[in-house]
Each structure stands twice: as C-alpha cells, then as structure tokens.
Enzyme design. Sequence first.
Site, PDB file in Angstrom:
ATOM      1  N   ARG A 179      66.890 110.763   7.163  1.00  0.00           N
ATOM      2  CA  ARG A 179      67.768 111.601   6.362  1.00  0.00           C
ATOM      3  C   ARG A 179      67.131 112.997   6.319  1.00  0.00           C
ATOM      4  NH1 ARG A 179      66.913 106.768   3.430  1.00  0.00           N
ATOM      5  NH2 ARG A 179      68.790 105.495   3.181  1.00  0.00           N
ATOM      6  N   LYS A 205      64.957 106.773  -0.189  1.00  0.00           N
ATOM      7  CA  LYS A 205      65.681 106.689  -1.456  1.00  0.00           C
ATOM      8  C   LYS A 205      65.017 105.698  -2.399  1.00  0.00           C
ATOM      9  CE  LYS A 205      70.389 107.961  -0.066  1.00  0.00           C
ATOM     10  NZ  LYS A 205      71.795 107.470  -0.014  1.00  0.00           N
ATOM     11  N   HIS A 273      73.307 115.117   9.465  1.00  0.00           N
ATOM     12  CA  HIS A 273      73.376 113.679   9.177  1.00  0.00           C
ATOM     13  C   HIS A 273      74.009 112.906  10.330  1.00  0.00           C
ATOM     14  CE1 HIS A 273      72.770 110.473   6.303  1.00  0.00           C
ATOM     15  NE2 HIS A 273      73.970 109.996   6.589  1.00  0.00           N
ATOM     16  N   ARG A 276      71.504 111.222  12.470  1.00  0.00           N
ATOM     17  CA  ARG A 276      71.049 109.916  11.987  1.00  0.00           C
ATOM     18  C   ARG A 276      72.033 108.828  12.429  1.00  0.00           C
ATOM     19  NH1 ARG A 276      68.204 107.101   7.785  1.00  0.00           N
ATOM     20  NH2 ARG A 276      69.529 105.872   6.398  1.00  0.00           N
ATOM     21  N   HIS A 299      67.813 101.126   5.048  1.00  0.00           N
ATOM     22  CA  HIS A 299      68.943 100.612   4.284  1.00  0.00           C
ATOM     23  C   HIS A 299      68.502  99.420   3.449  1.00  0.00           C
ATOM     24  CE1 HIS A 299      72.154 102.305   7.274  1.00  0.00           C
ATOM     25  NE2 HIS A 299      71.764 103.195   6.377  1.00  0.00           N
ATOM     26  N   TYR A 308      77.576 100.294  11.904  1.00  0.00           N
ATOM     27  CA  TYR A 308      77.322 100.869  13.225  1.00  0.00           C
ATOM     28  C   TYR A 308      77.770  99.943  14.346  1.00  0.00           C
ATOM     29  CZ  TYR A 308      74.795 104.442  10.739  1.00  0.00           C
ATOM     30  OH  TYR A 308      74.474 105.461   9.880  1.00  0.00           O
TER      31      TYR A 308
END
Length: 330
Positions: A179, A205, A273, A276, A299, A308
């Site tokens: 990110r 995150k 982004h 990514r 994730h 994806y």
Amino acid sequence: MASTDAQRAERAERGLLAGAAPDVATALAGWLGRLGHERRLSPKTREAYARDVGTFLGVLARHLGHLPDMADLARMQPRDVRAVIAARRAEGIEARTQMRFLAAARSFGRHLEREGLGKVGALTAVRGPRVPRTLPRPLGMADARALADPATRAGDAREPWILARDAAVLALLYGSGLRISEALGLMRRDMPAPGRGDQILVHGKGGKTRMVPVLASVIEAIDAYARACPYALEPTAPLFRGARGGPLSPRIVQLAVERMRGALGLPDSATPHALRHSFATHLLGRGGDLRSIQELLGHASLSTTQIYAAVDTATLMAAWKAAHPRATTT
C-alpha cells in the site's frame, strides 16, 4: 507521517466527544480507548471510526430533533436507523460509504453491550445498503513496468533525484504489492543495500507486520534514489523525502502517476494503488497461490484476496472473446 496520523486521530476523537451528549461522550471515550489499546487499530483507522460514528450520531440528532443520549440510543428502533440511512442516501452518499459508517456505529453498539451500558439491537436489525461488487482494475504488465521504469521519465524537466525517487516508490508498489502508506512509512534502515538482503519488514493496517520480498531491481532503484537524494537519510528517518526534505506525501506520488498517465496514454484507473492490484493479479496469472498472495498483501481474510481470482478470470474471458474465431456470433 505516523505522528501526523496520530494527531489527526486525536483531533477527530476530541471532535466526536465534544459533539456528543455527556453520557454518550463517556461511553465513546471508553470505546475509542478499546480501539487503540486492545484492538491496536492504527491512528488512521481510529480517525475513520471516530468520524463515521460522529456522522451517524449527527444525522440521528437531526432525525430526533435533539442530541441523542444513552436513553435515546437504547430506545432506538430499526425505523430510526433506516431514517439515518435514507438521509445519507438523499445527500448523495454512496452505498459503500454508508456501510462504513453503519459498521462503525455497530462497533460502538457492541462496545455498549459488552460494558453493560445498554443494548442497541436496532443497529443489527437493519440490513445495510447493498454494495455493488466491483473488481480491481490492474494495469497490464507492460504498463505497470513502464510506470516504474526510470527510462520512461527521460526528458522530464524535474530534478533527477525526484525522478529517481518517483520511479523507486512505484517500483516498490508494483514489485512488492505494498500500500502507498506502507511504502512511505519505511525508514532508511528498513531497506537492505544491494546484495545484502531481499526482504523488508512492513508495518501494515492495524499495526500488523509482515515480511515482504523485494526484487533486486527494486533495491537497486531505491539505492540509486538514496545516492541521488540531496538530504541525509538517517537510519530512523523516512526513506522517501519530499522536495523540501520532509516525509513524502501520498498526494505527490498520486500526482506523479497522473502525469505519467498522460505520457503513456493510460486510463484514469491507473493509480498508485492499481500497482498493488497489478502485483496480485500478475502473480496469480503466473501460477501464484491465493494463500501466499494473501500473506504478501497483508490481507486479514482470504476472501479479500479471492477477488483477484475473479479479475484473472475476467481478463482470460476478455482475451478469449477477442481472439477465438467462434467467440462471437453473426
């Protein structure tokens, strides 16, 4: 950058508490403390939660005609929640944003129940707005490489070290799937010198960390930028610097990509982004397994990564329709 995020989170939290009824403000303070200390959410996430709950309470206050207190929250009915959602819809707020502020309100409601402060069942009794499923829009391999290639910037009038910096950042986004906040949060000591390592520790995150491999070509691009940078890159200082020596802003990277879009003829979906997304989609297309890609992207849920697979399938079907002689009927 981290200190700025923390300051913004504190401002958002102070604003939330100042605009709430006294007993609700006390409960909110406890909830925000739980988010920060027990759940270890990042300052940006806490800021978003505080802002979204503030939005919910503000719209609810307009609906009720007064600032809601704890008794009002306990008496809240599903029709009140629907009225809040309808008011946001009338303001032109998209469904995804509505779901986000409703999720924040539900988090606060769960905190109230855990602490024995009351039940807010109306929040869970109402189904949130339907969010249309959209697929990520990755770039093609050639376009992704071009964005990260220093040679693409030949003839650009900006200073050479800035061009090298932009190329290094974008190479890192595409080469490691970071990110933009993760890339710009790196310190100089986090990046190995050429030939002295091929992994970096990334802070993602929610304060979670993960090890991410870095291509030799990306390390070389970052080393070239570091050697050209006119500012001293101390080990514990930000790796990527702005024109005046401060931490590089995400907006500057976004503007650099916007500039490249025109030169390369890329669509508006070509953003930092998107690199990514391209990293994940291209890995999957070359035989990478979803579980490994999930770990590389950081994730929390495999279901987030599975999107994806849909992108790869959609790309495959588009190629089939374009190339197969029996794909169309006359």
